[in-house]
Design an enzyme around this catalytic site. Structure first.
Site, PDB file in Angstrom:
ATOM      1  N   ARG A  92       0.855  -1.170   0.000  1.00  0.00           N
ATOM      2  CA  ARG A  92       0.000   0.000   0.000  1.00  0.00           C
ATOM      3  C   ARG A  92       0.899   1.230   0.000  1.00  0.00           C
ATOM      4  O   ARG A  92       1.765   1.379   0.864  1.00  0.00           O
ATOM      5  CB  ARG A  92      -0.860   0.016   1.262  1.00  0.00           C
ATOM      6  CG  ARG A  92      -1.709   1.239   1.308  1.00  0.00           C
ATOM      7  CD  ARG A  92      -2.530   1.320   2.557  1.00  0.00           C
ATOM      8  NE  ARG A  92      -3.358   2.515   2.490  1.00  0.00           N
ATOM      9  CZ  ARG A  92      -4.037   2.994   3.509  1.00  0.00           C
ATOM     10  NH1 ARG A  92      -3.999   2.371   4.663  1.00  0.00           N
ATOM     11  NH2 ARG A  92      -4.751   4.076   3.380  1.00  0.00           N
ATOM     12  N   HIS A 181      -7.766   7.080   0.153  1.00  0.00           N
ATOM     13  CA  HIS A 181      -8.651   5.915   0.355  1.00  0.00           C
ATOM     14  C   HIS A 181      -9.151   5.354  -0.968  1.00  0.00           C
ATOM     15  O   HIS A 181     -10.207   4.709  -1.027  1.00  0.00           O
ATOM     16  CB  HIS A 181      -9.911   6.269   1.182  1.00  0.00           C
ATOM     17  CG  HIS A 181      -9.661   6.652   2.597  1.00  0.00           C
ATOM     18  ND1 HIS A 181     -10.305   7.720   3.194  1.00  0.00           N
ATOM     19  CD2 HIS A 181      -8.861   6.122   3.539  1.00  0.00           C
ATOM     20  CE1 HIS A 181      -9.904   7.825   4.440  1.00  0.00           C
ATOM     21  NE2 HIS A 181      -9.024   6.861   4.673  1.00  0.00           N
ATOM     22  N   HIS A 207     -16.584   6.649   3.050  1.00  0.00           N
ATOM     23  CA  HIS A 207     -15.624   5.828   3.811  1.00  0.00           C
ATOM     24  C   HIS A 207     -15.404   6.542   5.144  1.00  0.00           C
ATOM     25  O   HIS A 207     -14.728   7.567   5.208  1.00  0.00           O
ATOM     26  CB  HIS A 207     -14.314   5.679   3.038  1.00  0.00           C
ATOM     27  CG  HIS A 207     -13.280   4.917   3.800  1.00  0.00           C
ATOM     28  ND1 HIS A 207     -12.860   3.660   3.443  1.00  0.00           N
ATOM     29  CD2 HIS A 207     -12.592   5.221   4.936  1.00  0.00           C
ATOM     30  CE1 HIS A 207     -11.970   3.226   4.321  1.00  0.00           C
ATOM     31  NE2 HIS A 207     -11.781   4.164   5.233  1.00  0.00           N
ATOM     32  N   GLY A 209     -13.952   6.112   8.705  1.00  0.00           N
ATOM     33  CA  GLY A 209     -13.165   5.450   9.741  1.00  0.00           C
ATOM     34  C   GLY A 209     -12.536   6.541  10.591  1.00  0.00           C
ATOM     35  O   GLY A 209     -13.092   7.632  10.709  1.00  0.00           O
ATOM     36  N   ASN A 210     -11.359   6.271  11.174  1.00  0.00           N
ATOM     37  CA  ASN A 210     -10.651   7.360  11.870  1.00  0.00           C
ATOM     38  C   ASN A 210     -10.326   8.457  10.865  1.00  0.00           C
ATOM     39  O   ASN A 210     -10.495   9.635  11.118  1.00  0.00           O
ATOM     40  CB  ASN A 210      -9.369   6.845  12.494  1.00  0.00           C
ATOM     41  CG  ASN A 210      -9.653   6.076  13.766  1.00  0.00           C
ATOM     42  OD1 ASN A 210     -10.479   6.520  14.576  1.00  0.00           O
ATOM     43  ND2 ASN A 210      -9.019   4.935  13.941  1.00  0.00           N
ATOM     44  N   GLY A 211      -9.814   8.024   9.714  1.00  0.00           N
ATOM     45  CA  GLY A 211      -9.703   8.915   8.566  1.00  0.00           C
ATOM     46  C   GLY A 211     -10.985   8.723   7.775  1.00  0.00           C
ATOM     47  O   GLY A 211     -11.527   7.614   7.765  1.00  0.00           O
ATOM     48  N   ARG A 240      -8.798  14.814  12.841  1.00  0.00           N
ATOM     49  CA  ARG A 240      -8.486  15.821  11.814  1.00  0.00           C
ATOM     50  C   ARG A 240      -9.670  16.756  11.600  1.00  0.00           C
ATOM     51  O   ARG A 240     -10.827  16.314  11.635  1.00  0.00           O
ATOM     52  CB  ARG A 240      -8.154  15.142  10.480  1.00  0.00           C
ATOM     53  CG  ARG A 240      -6.889  14.335  10.535  1.00  0.00           C
ATOM     54  CD  ARG A 240      -6.666  13.595   9.235  1.00  0.00           C
ATOM     55  NE  ARG A 240      -6.360  12.205   9.490  1.00  0.00           N
ATOM     56  CZ  ARG A 240      -6.384  11.241   8.584  1.00  0.00           C
ATOM     57  NH1 ARG A 240      -6.692  11.508   7.334  1.00  0.00           N
ATOM     58  NH2 ARG A 240      -6.090   9.996   8.907  1.00  0.00           N
ATOM     59  N   ASP A 282     -12.825   8.492  19.347  1.00  0.00           N
ATOM     60  CA  ASP A 282     -13.491   7.256  18.962  1.00  0.00           C
ATOM     61  C   ASP A 282     -15.007   7.465  18.892  1.00  0.00           C
ATOM     62  O   ASP A 282     -15.613   7.941  19.846  1.00  0.00           O
ATOM     63  CB  ASP A 282     -13.143   6.183  20.012  1.00  0.00           C
ATOM     64  CG  ASP A 282     -13.449   4.794  19.517  1.00  0.00           C
ATOM     65  OD1 ASP A 282     -14.625   4.490  19.245  1.00  0.00           O
ATOM     66  OD2 ASP A 282     -12.499   4.003  19.384  1.00  0.00           O
ATOM     67  N   ARG A 284     -17.382   5.412  19.131  1.00  0.00           N
ATOM     68  CA  ARG A 284     -18.142   4.697  20.166  1.00  0.00           C
ATOM     69  C   ARG A 284     -18.255   5.529  21.436  1.00  0.00           C
ATOM     70  O   ARG A 284     -19.285   5.525  22.105  1.00  0.00           O
ATOM     71  CB  ARG A 284     -17.477   3.351  20.480  1.00  0.00           C
ATOM     72  CG  ARG A 284     -17.697   2.330  19.394  1.00  0.00           C
ATOM     73  CD  ARG A 284     -16.772   1.180  19.507  1.00  0.00           C
ATOM     74  NE  ARG A 284     -15.416   1.570  19.134  1.00  0.00           N
ATOM     75  CZ  ARG A 284     -14.487   0.730  18.696  1.00  0.00           C
ATOM     76  NH1 ARG A 284     -14.759  -0.545  18.609  1.00  0.00           N
ATOM     77  NH2 ARG A 284     -13.288   1.152  18.362  1.00  0.00           N
ATOM     78  N   ILE A 331     -16.856   3.307  11.155  1.00  0.00           N
ATOM     79  CA  ILE A 331     -18.097   4.012  11.530  1.00  0.00           C
ATOM     80  C   ILE A 331     -19.204   3.671  10.532  1.00  0.00           C
ATOM     81  O   ILE A 331     -20.324   3.317  10.911  1.00  0.00           O
ATOM     82  CB  ILE A 331     -17.863   5.543  11.578  1.00  0.00           C
ATOM     83  CG1 ILE A 331     -16.798   5.886  12.625  1.00  0.00           C
ATOM     84  CG2 ILE A 331     -19.165   6.281  11.869  1.00  0.00           C
ATOM     85  CD1 ILE A 331     -16.362   7.346  12.621  1.00  0.00           C
ATOM     86  N   GLY A 332     -18.885   3.782   9.242  1.00  0.00           N
ATOM     87  CA  GLY A 332     -19.887   3.539   8.202  1.00  0.00           C
ATOM     88  C   GLY A 332     -20.478   2.140   8.271  1.00  0.00           C
ATOM     89  O   GLY A 332     -21.664   1.938   8.027  1.00  0.00           O
TER      90      GLY A 332
HETATM   91  P1  ADP Z   1      -9.013   3.516  10.414  1.00  0.00           P
HETATM   92  O1  ADP Z   1      -9.206   4.763   9.615  1.00  0.00           O
HETATM   93  O2  ADP Z   1      -7.997   3.669  11.497  1.00  0.00           O
HETATM   94  O3  ADP Z   1      -8.853   2.263   9.567  1.00  0.00           O
HETATM   95  P2  ADP Z   1     -11.528   2.266  11.180  1.00  0.00           P
HETATM   96  O4  ADP Z   1     -12.086   2.090   9.811  1.00  0.00           O
HETATM   97  O5  ADP Z   1     -11.092   1.062  11.938  1.00  0.00           O
HETATM   98  O6  ADP Z   1     -10.391   3.365  11.202  1.00  0.00           O
HETATM   99  O7  ADP Z   1     -12.661   3.017  12.025  1.00  0.00           O
HETATM  100  C1  ADP Z   1     -12.476   3.409  13.340  1.00  0.00           C
HETATM  101  C2  ADP Z   1     -13.742   4.102  13.819  1.00  0.00           C
HETATM  102  O8  ADP Z   1     -14.825   3.193  13.727  1.00  0.00           O
HETATM  103  C3  ADP Z   1     -13.672   4.573  15.257  1.00  0.00           C
HETATM  104  O9  ADP Z   1     -14.191   5.883  15.380  1.00  0.00           O
HETATM  105  C4  ADP Z   1     -14.559   3.595  15.964  1.00  0.00           C
HETATM  106  O10 ADP Z   1     -15.189   4.170  17.070  1.00  0.00           O
HETATM  107  C5  ADP Z   1     -15.592   3.277  14.913  1.00  0.00           C
HETATM  108  N1  ADP Z   1     -16.244   2.010  15.229  1.00  0.00           N
HETATM  109  C6  ADP Z   1     -15.701   0.765  15.228  1.00  0.00           C
HETATM  110  N2  ADP Z   1     -16.603  -0.153  15.657  1.00  0.00           N
HETATM  111  C7  ADP Z   1     -17.739   0.534  15.947  1.00  0.00           C
HETATM  112  C8  ADP Z   1     -19.042   0.168  16.433  1.00  0.00           C
HETATM  113  N3  ADP Z   1     -19.361  -1.090  16.703  1.00  0.00           N
HETATM  114  N4  ADP Z   1     -19.947   1.156  16.602  1.00  0.00           N
HETATM  115  C9  ADP Z   1     -19.654   2.429  16.330  1.00  0.00           C
HETATM  116  N5  ADP Z   1     -18.453   2.839  15.875  1.00  0.00           N
HETATM  117  C10 ADP Z   1     -17.517   1.913  15.679  1.00  0.00           C
END
Ligand code: ADP
Length: 397
Positions: A92, A181, A207, A209-211, A240, A282, A284, A331-332
């Protein structure tokens, strides 16, 4: 073909061994804190479920870390008899600049170009290149393929990717929108096109996630995406800030006496959910905060949804309509609350989420819109590593 997928960061190295004959993952793991004290090595054999988290001797560099990975893959709990079974390596790479609009087989020229582009992604590309160099050294003769986060977005038109700065900043410095992404946006939009049963589709991929980034994909090509020169642009993320008035940056630097590096850290690591909520990045924790009546958690959630809705509106205009909205990323895929906050009130656009079903956690790729919704809403499980393995197979078979 057994493909070793490597995602090499500045102090971490993720790996996954995938068999492209059946698209099955055989083993995966991560080396963390490379070059720092107290490294952590996590390894999972996906065939027998064996899992280990070790605190190895200091992992002084990426070569030592990859050596450990190869050792584990062929060791007592390994999935290979010999490292020779690894037929190709997929890497990657975050930034492909304007050179690469597809994955590519590595040769010396590719490495030279990647080193040149490194200036555009100083935190990521040098680590990615290091991973490639180490693999070439440790497994000589095996093909290495690079898969870029930016490549899928290279189809954007000039009027979309050019920033309204003096044009020489683009011509001389290559400052423009690139988007990131891409591997996930490509995979998810491809799955959705198949589910819709038509090639000429208008899809918005979120998409999250954290990003996090959003893209508008029309007939399999990216029309626009929310990230920019760097992955800081676009919607609000875990830490961010995403889009803000650029003059605010200068104002804060001036008032707080910050250096460019300090303001960069503030925008990349201390903003987003963390900056607004204050307690965590996070999602959650944001959900729990909302339940407990925390006003800052609710504000962060409302801002997140509002900003994504603004992009969705803009991308519907950019594509002249929309057939489906797809949610992916941590998240998605997992947070019904996020999908609800984003889709609520968009019925006038033909987007009708089934609010009850949306809160159910159903594994796999799921349609969460009502059966007669004009625009379909999906949750798609992204598979970036699988995409990298598939591209590696395509280019090295
Ligand atoms: P990265 O960009 O690091 O790959 P991820 O795709 O793993 O990130 O996403 C991380 C995010 O997803 C965090 O904000 C986390 O809280 C959220 N997340 C993971 N599992 C759950 C869940 N069961 N319910 C709500 N949010 C979640």
């Amino acid at each position: 073909m057994k493909v070793l997928v490597i995602n090499s960061g500045s102090s971490s190295l993720k790996f996954e061994l995938i068999d492209t004959a059946n698209n099955k993952s055989l083993a995966k793991g991560i080396c963390e804190r490379i070059g720092i004290a107290n490294p952590i090595f996590t390894y999972k054999n996906l065939l027998d479920g064996y899992k280990v988290e070790e605190r190895p001797e200091p992992l002084e560099n990426h070569k030592i870390a990859i050596d450990l990975v190869l050792h584990e893959l062929t060791g007592e709990h390994g999935v290979l008899k010999s490292i020779d079974e690894v037929e190709a390596i997929g890497h990657r790479v975050v930034h492909g600049g304007e050179y690469f609009n597809d994955s590519v087989l590595v040769d010396d020229d590719v490495i030279e170009k990647l080193e040149e582009i490194s200036e555009l992604a100083p935190l990521h590309n040098p680590a990615n290149v290091m991973g490639i160099k180490v693999m070439r050294e440790l497994l000589p003769g095996k093909p290495n393929v690079t898969v870029f986060d930016t490549a899928f977005h290279q189809s954007m038109e000039k009027a979309v990717y050019t920033y309204p700065l003096p044009l020489e900043d683009y011509k001389e410095l290559k400052v423009r929108k690139y988007g990131f992404h891409g591997t996930s946006h490509k995979y998810v939009s491809g799955v959705v096109a198949k589910l819709l049963g038509k090639e000429d589709s208008k899809i918005i991929v979120c998409h999250l996630g954290n990003g996090a980034s959003i893209s508008a994909v029309k007939n399999g090509k990216v029309v626009d995406t929310s990230m920019g020169l760097t992955p800081l642009a676009g919607i609000m993320m875990g830490t961010r800030c995403g889009d803000i008035d650029p003059a605010a940056v200068l104002y804060i630097m001036d008032k707080r006496g910050l250096t460019p590096k300090e303001i960069d850290t503030r925008m990349n690591k201390k903003s987003g959910f963390l900056g607004v909520f204050g307690k965590s990045s996070d999602f959650r924790d944001i959900q729990n905060g909302i339940k407990e009546g925390d006003e800052r958690a609710k504000l962060a959630y409302d801002m997140f949804c509002y900003r994504i809705r603004s992009y969705i509106g803009s991308y519907i205009v950019a594509m002249g309509g929309v057939d489906a909205i797809a949610f992916t990323g941590g998240i998605g895929e997992n947070a019904g609350l996020a999908r609800e906050g984003i889709c609520k009130g968009l019925e006038f656009l033909g987007i009708e989420l089934d609010y009850e079903k949306n809160m159910e956690r159903i594994p796999g790729d799921v349609e969460y819109s009502k059966p007669d919704s004009k625009v379909k809403v999906f949750k798609i499980e992204t598979a970036e590593e699988l995409m990298i393995a598939m591209d590696t197979y395509r280019l090295s078979k």
